[in-house]
Design an enzyme around this catalytic site. Structure first.
Site, PDB file in Angstrom:
ATOM      1  CB  SER A 154       6.177   0.991   2.008  1.00 26.14           C
ATOM      2  OG  SER A 154       6.382   0.487   3.314  1.00 26.14           O
ATOM      3  CG  HIS A 188       7.582   4.299   5.491  1.00 21.90           C
ATOM      4  ND1 HIS A 188       6.656   4.033   6.471  1.00 21.90           N
ATOM      5  CD2 HIS A 188       7.561   3.224   4.652  1.00 21.90           C
ATOM      6  CE1 HIS A 188       6.086   2.866   6.230  1.00 21.90           C
ATOM      7  NE2 HIS A 188       6.637   2.346   5.136  1.00 21.90           N
TER       8      HIS A 188
END
Length: 333
Positions: free
Chosen positions: A54, A279
């Site tokens: 990711s 993230h």
């Protein structure tokens, strides 16, 4: 000191942060329920192939182009490919471990299937899910309420005298080595770049405990050091297997999740800009693209021993922002 007041109200709110991250984990690993909006063709692929998890696919970063793998057209592989007019086959996929390099992940084929003898550049961002780092972060968030001023996460993972996270990193090293051998076998003429993980937590170890960043004061340094150990392992394996190591940690110092919105490149567990919790946001993916571009440009087109090509990006305070350099020559050999 960046840490905020950690009275009982924070104790109650840490559960919210853990729940948010838990939801994100379900999002990034539940890949089979939704059909992909766009699937790159593997047959005859040449040029640049992006592999990874990711941190490469960029969940929630606009614009999302693959619902299964939560892949963005604003991720670092897309930005890098645009900078050098490369033909990109991007098979990075949220939730991927090294196992998904050689085995299907939901509806997504094995990532190494995208490689051919004509591939000239490969980027690989992998390993974080092998050590369970996202679920470990969720565990740490859940432990904060019991000791917000201490280090309950470190205590949990080092009970018995062995650091379980460090042990997992060591166990992942051979998997990275096997992945690099597999890439070389399938794409013998490619330049391979192992892209490390950017700085998630303050480099000085000073925390910012809050509902959005629900970690105990003493655990920020532990989590920072764990990420550094992961990156060190990736660097070692890259060097051993003739790959370029790209340091995305150094240029992201000062842009961690404790920084204010607009300055941070890593979102909190309650993102304020489009990104998955913990993230990179769009700015973070742009910074990763710059780091990869600089590393490949510095190494040049000649194949060298890994020890001569491992690259540490300069600290942002000492350099002006730059666009990813043109490295098209790597594809034209």
């Amino acid at each position: 000191m960046k840490q905020t007041d950690v009275r009982p109200s924070v104790r109650r709110r840490t559960a919210l942060g853990a729940a948010l991250l838990g939801g994100a984990l379900s999002l990034t690993t539940g890949l089979g329920a939704v059909q992909a909006e766009a699937r790159p063709a593997h047959h005859g692929a040449t040029g640049y192939v992006a592999l990874g998890d990711s941190y490469a696919s960029a969940p929630a970063v606009p614009q999302q182009t693959d619902a299964d793998c939560q892949r963005s057209s604003g991720n670092y592989p897309s930005l890098l490919a645009a900078a050098k007019h490369a033909r990109l086959t991007d098979v990075s996929c949220a939730g991927a471990t090294t196992a998904q390099l050689t085995a299907a992940q939901g509806t997504a084929p094995a990532q190494l299937d995208a490689l051919t003898r004509g591939t000239r550049l490969v980027t690989l961002t992998i390993g974080g899910n092998d050590i369970g780092f996202s679920s470990d972060i969720a565990t740490c968030a859940g432990l904060t309420a019991g000791d917000p001023a201490g280090s309950p996460c470190r205590t949990h993972f080092t009970t018995g005298g062995t650091d379980q996270l460090a042990q997992r990193i060591a166990q992942t090293g051979p998997k990275i080595a096997q992945a690099l051998r597999g890439i070389r076998q399938r794409a013998p003429h490619a330049r391979i770049a192992v892209v490390g993980y950017p700085d998630l937590f303050p480099e000085d170890g000073v925390g910012c405990t809050s509902a959005a960043v629900p970690f105990a004061a003493g655990d920020f340094a532990y989590l920072r050091d764990t990420e550094k150990k992961l990156n060190a392992m990736l660097r070692t394996e890259a060097r051993r297997h003739g790959a370029v190591y790209v340091d995305t940690y150094a240029p992201s110092i000062g842009h961690d999740m404790c920084q204010p919105s607009g300055r941070r490149w890593i979102e909190t567990l309650a993102p304020e800009t489009p990104a998955a919790p913990a993230h990179p946001n769009a700015a973070g993916e742009q910074a990763m693209a710059r780091a990869v571009g600089r590393a490949l440009d510095r190494c040049g087109a000649r194949r060298r021993r890994a020890g001569h090509c491992a690259y540490s990006a300069p600290h942002p305070a000492r350099t002006a922002p730059a666009k990813p350099p043109a490295i098209r020559h790597l594809l034209d050999r």
